[in-house]
Scaffold this motif. Structure first.
Motif, PDB file in Angstrom:
ATOM      1  N   ASP A   1       0.835  -1.217   0.000  1.00 17.31           N
ATOM      2  CA  ASP A   1       0.000   0.000   0.000  1.00 17.31           C
ATOM      3  C   ASP A   1       0.863   1.258   0.000  1.00 17.31           C
ATOM      4  O   ASP A   1       0.551   2.232  -0.681  1.00 17.31           O
ATOM      5  CB  ASP A   1      -0.941   0.006   1.206  1.00 17.31           C
ATOM      6  CG  ASP A   1      -2.049  -1.035   1.085  1.00 17.31           C
ATOM      7  OD1 ASP A   1      -2.318  -1.497  -0.054  1.00 17.31           O
ATOM      8  OD2 ASP A   1      -2.632  -1.399   2.134  1.00 17.31           O
TER       9      ASP A   1
ATOM     10  N   LYS B   1       2.259   1.749  -3.442  1.00 16.31           N
ATOM     11  CA  LYS B   1       1.238   2.307  -4.333  1.00 16.31           C
ATOM     12  C   LYS B   1       1.023   3.791  -4.059  1.00 16.31           C
ATOM     13  O   LYS B   1       0.990   4.605  -4.976  1.00 16.31           O
ATOM     14  CB  LYS B   1      -0.082   1.549  -4.170  1.00 16.31           C
ATOM     15  CG  LYS B   1      -1.164   2.074  -5.084  1.00 16.31           C
ATOM     16  CD  LYS B   1      -2.471   1.356  -4.889  1.00 16.31           C
ATOM     17  CE  LYS B   1      -3.530   2.018  -5.773  1.00 16.31           C
ATOM     18  NZ  LYS B   1      -4.861   1.538  -5.459  1.00 16.31           N
TER      19      LYS B   1
ATOM     20  N   ARG C   1       1.569   0.402  -9.765  1.00 12.32           N
ATOM     21  CA  ARG C   1       0.283   0.861 -10.278  1.00 12.32           C
ATOM     22  C   ARG C   1      -0.874   0.516  -9.367  1.00 12.32           C
ATOM     23  O   ARG C   1      -1.727   1.345  -9.079  1.00 12.32           O
ATOM     24  CB  ARG C   1       0.040   0.235 -11.656  1.00 12.32           C
ATOM     25  CG  ARG C   1      -0.180   1.243 -12.732  1.00 12.32           C
ATOM     26  CD  ARG C   1      -0.488   0.655 -14.100  1.00 12.32           C
ATOM     27  NE  ARG C   1       0.070  -0.647 -14.366  1.00 12.32           N
ATOM     28  CZ  ARG C   1      -0.606  -1.654 -14.884  1.00 12.32           C
ATOM     29  NH1 ARG C   1      -1.866  -1.532 -15.193  1.00 12.32           N
ATOM     30  NH2 ARG C   1      -0.009  -2.808 -15.117  1.00 12.32           N
ATOM     31  N   ASP C   2      -0.917  -0.758  -8.929  1.00 15.49           N
ATOM     32  CA  ASP C   2      -2.060  -1.212  -8.149  1.00 15.49           C
ATOM     33  C   ASP C   2      -1.677  -2.452  -7.349  1.00 15.49           C
ATOM     34  O   ASP C   2      -0.704  -3.124  -7.666  1.00 15.49           O
ATOM     35  CB  ASP C   2      -3.226  -1.535  -9.095  1.00 15.49           C
ATOM     36  CG  ASP C   2      -4.552  -1.670  -8.372  1.00 15.49           C
ATOM     37  OD1 ASP C   2      -4.661  -1.164  -7.235  1.00 15.49           O
ATOM     38  OD2 ASP C   2      -5.468  -2.280  -8.927  1.00 15.49           O
ATOM     39  N   VAL C   3      -2.461  -2.738  -6.325  1.00 18.75           N
ATOM     40  CA  VAL C   3      -2.269  -3.953  -5.526  1.00 18.75           C
ATOM     41  C   VAL C   3      -3.650  -4.513  -5.191  1.00 18.75           C
ATOM     42  O   VAL C   3      -4.562  -3.758  -4.862  1.00 18.75           O
ATOM     43  CB  VAL C   3      -1.443  -3.676  -4.244  1.00 18.75           C
ATOM     44  CG1 VAL C   3      -2.113  -2.639  -3.368  1.00 18.75           C
ATOM     45  CG2 VAL C   3      -1.207  -4.946  -3.474  1.00 18.75           C
TER      46      VAL C   3
ATOM     47  N   LEU D   1       0.837  -7.421  -7.242  1.00 16.21           N
ATOM     48  CA  LEU D   1       1.347  -6.064  -7.400  1.00 16.21           C
ATOM     49  C   LEU D   1       1.517  -5.800  -8.883  1.00 16.21           C
ATOM     50  O   LEU D   1       2.258  -6.520  -9.558  1.00 16.21           O
ATOM     51  CB  LEU D   1       2.697  -5.903  -6.692  1.00 16.21           C
ATOM     52  CG  LEU D   1       2.702  -5.757  -5.178  1.00 16.21           C
ATOM     53  CD1 LEU D   1       2.174  -6.978  -4.489  1.00 16.21           C
ATOM     54  CD2 LEU D   1       4.090  -5.442  -4.693  1.00 16.21           C
TER      55      LEU D   1
END
Length: 133
Positions: free
Chosen positions: A39, A42, A48-50, A63
């Motif tokens: 987190d 990010k 980019r995203d998790v 991830l």
């Protein structure tokens, strides 16, 4: 799953290897600490995203790596600082700056995992888990 003596180092190595192999995403075994580290990565713009996925009976973190320019990952480097054999703790006045503020130190504090800058602002120290730049 086999036991890993240093799960955070394992996570950082998986991310580093996925970036060098130019993978779009990487799977990491789930834990609360690794979720918090992901987190932070990010929020700081390194990935980019998790999200959480199931792989068989295990919960995994996916991830999604962020690339800048021509196949260059947003993560230039990852370094594990505190490890099971040598814990590294810092006071509120000793929190390191990574590459003059370009990078991020991730600390485990009494108030949870946070960046070095956030810990400095709150006036608390803790265990330096890793550097990311």
């Amino acid at each position: 799953m086999s036991g890993v003596t240093d799960p955070i180092a394992d996570m950082l190595t998986r991310v580093r290897n996925a970036g060098m192999a130019r993978h779009d995403s990487v799977l990491v075994p789930m834990s609360k600490t690794k979720q918090a580290v992901a987190d932070i990565l990010k929020d700081e713009g390194f990935i980019r995203d998790v999200d959480t996925v199931r792989s068989g009976q295990w919960r995994m973190l996916r991830l999604r790596l962020l690339y800048t320019g021509r196949a260059q990952t947003a993560i230039r480097g990852l370094k594990r600082v505190s490890r099971p054999g040598l814990r590294v703790y810092v006071g509120r006045d000793e929190i390191p700056r990574v590459y003059g503020g370009i990078g991020v130190a991730i600390l485990s504090t009494s108030q949870g995992l946070m960046t070095g800058q956030e810990a400095r602002n709150r006036g608390i120290g803790g265990e330096v888990l890793c550097y990311v730049w």
